[in-house]
Write an enzyme that holds these catalytic residues in place. Structure first.
Site, PDB file in Angstrom:
ATOM      1  CE  LYS A  58      -1.985  -7.467   9.219  1.00  0.00           C
ATOM      2  NZ  LYS A  58      -1.926  -7.945   7.825  1.00  0.00           N
ATOM      3  N   GLY A 116      -3.625  -2.062   3.789  1.00  0.00           N
ATOM      4  CA  GLY A 116      -4.804  -1.394   4.305  1.00  0.00           C
ATOM      5  C   GLY A 116      -6.113  -2.117   4.026  1.00  0.00           C
ATOM      6  CB  ILE A 158      -2.221   1.526  20.483  1.00  0.00           C
ATOM      7  CG1 ILE A 158      -2.043   0.065  20.928  1.00  0.00           C
ATOM      8  CG2 ILE A 158      -1.368   2.467  21.322  1.00  0.00           C
ATOM      9  CD1 ILE A 158      -2.513  -0.237  22.324  1.00  0.00           C
ATOM     10  CD  GLU A 160       4.611  -1.848   9.011  1.00  0.00           C
ATOM     11  OE1 GLU A 160       3.430  -1.700   9.385  1.00  0.00           O
ATOM     12  OE2 GLU A 160       5.003  -1.588   7.862  1.00  0.00           O
ATOM     13  CG  ASN A 170       5.267  -4.868   5.856  1.00  0.00           C
ATOM     14  OD1 ASN A 170       4.238  -5.331   5.386  1.00  0.00           O
ATOM     15  ND2 ASN A 170       5.277  -3.797   6.622  1.00  0.00           N
ATOM     16  NE  ARG A 176       5.343  -5.710   1.283  1.00  0.00           N
ATOM     17  CZ  ARG A 176       5.225  -4.454   1.669  1.00  0.00           C
ATOM     18  NH1 ARG A 176       6.201  -3.594   1.443  1.00  0.00           N
ATOM     19  NH2 ARG A 176       4.150  -4.034   2.316  1.00  0.00           N
ATOM     20  NE  ARG A 220       4.495   5.667   0.412  1.00  0.00           N
ATOM     21  CZ  ARG A 220       4.136   4.443   0.740  1.00  0.00           C
ATOM     22  NH1 ARG A 220       3.152   3.850   0.075  1.00  0.00           N
ATOM     23  NH2 ARG A 220       4.732   3.786   1.718  1.00  0.00           N
TER      24      ARG A 220
END
Length: 455
Positions: free
Chosen positions: A116, A165, A203, A275, A291, A293, A339
């Site tokens: 990151k 996460g 944010i 993102e 990401n 992938r 999901r």
């Protein structure tokens, strides 16, 4: 085109890749652990080979065994799916060294964008807006306190090598910072073997908007529109939709252009997702992460764009140009994905492994897709992700998609394990969700407290 590819994954994404490969005339090799001997992906592939015991570290994360399986079966390429080794640059590099094509970006790009801190630095160079934050890795609480004072509270602590996460904490003030930093750092060290952190201003409230991009080895990069992934619990997505109800035409053009610019800057190849966090009050958006992938929620983009992302991944890895140019991409209607997991929402979403004694998946009608690797009689092992299925619907407009999803969830029937079907049905029927009036705080702060109070 490849003659044979190995799928270094399991569950519904392995089934999804096998189906795409078969439609392209490409042979497939499934890998499996001893606990997955009877899994659907094992039965569907042309060949299957056991790569180790039930524990992921000894099977689906065992690079040597997976590469040995590829060599033994003559597979020319490996598709990692999502999770497991999909964003592991070491694995991608080993594939390159063994002349096995990794179906994804290069190890170099994964290193650049998977970390990151590196990703933030590259996005600043590319002229893509990023949130105020630390300029490099943060290793101590003293550093964290100093940086937080400079950028202002509230802040987000994030693991530099994180994902899923893990290693993330929200911090509202200096009193919360030290214990939160220590907990996040320990979690990151355990999950990724890397305790390096970074800090950015939070944010809040925000929309989580991601843009699907595709790139090939000829330098072509396109986007396939955006997805709204703001309905999250503990930084993990629960429901996704495309397009976002929070974005108008002008902002959509700006955010997708920024995503393409980001991908072009790093010479990105294959499928990826940029993102962003969107501050609805100001209309400003900020890069969050990339990401490298295919995403769990890729089917909603496939529905609205008409582009098969997994087939494009295989074609691009084979050296082909993208089959579509940006001007050829048109967007139609609205898509939503829910999901469905083997978990108990009333008991803090505790996993619910066990034998599925009966399973009826919703079907019928135009614009309904269920991606699953489950079947009646299958025993869900306790070692892996608890996902049973992804229900994806497409309608001419958002209201039609919402109604179609409600219909599909009402038909979904699973016996033998506890699932989150009723939870998803209540969520998709909530007046705020129906109105498109939600952000990343809605599920945890508004919906769940009321839902979990119910008998």
């Amino acid at each position: 085109m490849f003659n044979k590819i190995l799928i270094a994954n399991r569950g519904e994404i392995a089934v999804r890749i096998i189906r795409a490969a078969r439609e392209l005339g490409v042979g497939t090799v499934a890998i499996y652990s001893t606990s997955d001997r009877d899994a659907l992906h094992v039965h569907l592939a042309d060949e299957a080979i056991c790569v180790g015991p039930a524990r992921s570290t000894e099977s689906y994360l065992n690079m040597n065994n997976i590469l040995s399986a590829a060599v033994a079966t003559g597979a020319q390429a490996i598709h990692p799916g999502f999770g497991f080794l999909s964003e592991n640059s070491k694995f991608a590099r080993l594939c390159e060294e063994m002349n096995i094509k990794f179906i994804g970006p290069s190890a170099k790009v994964m290193d650049m964008m998977g970390d990151k801190i590196n990703a933030r630095a590259e996005m600043i160079k590319a002229g893509v807006p990023v949130t105020p934050g630390s300029e490099g890795e943060v290793h101590t609480t003293d550093e964290a306190v100093k940086i937080a004072e400079e950028i202002g509270y509230p802040i987000m602590l994030k693991a530099s090598a994180g994902g899923g996460g893990k290693g993330i904490r929200k911090v509202n003030n200096v009193e919360e910072l030290v214990p939160a930093f220590e907990a996040a750092q320990a979690e990151a060290q355990a999950a990724f073997g890397n305790g390096a952190m970074f800090i950015e201003r939070m944010i809040f409230p925000a929309r989580h908007i991601e843009v699907q991009i595709l790139g090939d080895s000829q330098g072509n990069v396109i986007h396939l529109g955006e997805r709204d992934c703001s309905l999250q619990r503990n930084n993990q997505k629960v429901l996704e939709e495309s397009p976002s109800a929070a974005i108008g035409h002008t902002l959509r053009n700006e955010i997708t252009a920024a995503a393409v610019k980001a991908a072009q800057h790093v010479s990105y190849e294959n499928a990826g997702t940029i993102e962003f966090l969107l501050d609805e009050s100001s209309g400003k958006f900020y890069f969050m992460e990339m990401n490298t992938r295919v995403q769990v929620e890729h089917p909603v983009t496939e529905f609205v764009s008409g582009v098969d992302i997994v087939k494009e991944q295989i074609r691009v890895a084979n050296g082909n140009e993208l089959s579509v140019k940006q001007e050829d991409v048109t967007f139609s209607g609205h898509a939503i994905e829910c999901r469905i997991n083997a978990e108990n929402p009333k008991f803090n979403f505790a996993p619910s492994p066990g034998k599925i004694t009966n399973l009826f998946l919703p079907s019928g009608g135009v614009g309904l897709r269920v991606d699953s690797a489950m079947y009646s009689g299958y025993s869900i092992p306790p070692y892996y992700d608890s996902m049973i299925a992804k229900v994806i619907v497409h309608g001419e407009n958002r209201f039609e998609a919402l109604m179609k999803m409600q219909r599909a969830l009402l038909e979904f029937d699973v016996e033998g394990v506890i699932t989150n079907v009723d939870f998803q049905l209540e969520l998709i029927s909530d007046p705020h969700v129906v109105a498109g009036d939600y952000d990343t705080s809605f599920l945890g702060n508004v919906f769940l407290p009321e839902y979990q109070k119910e008998d």
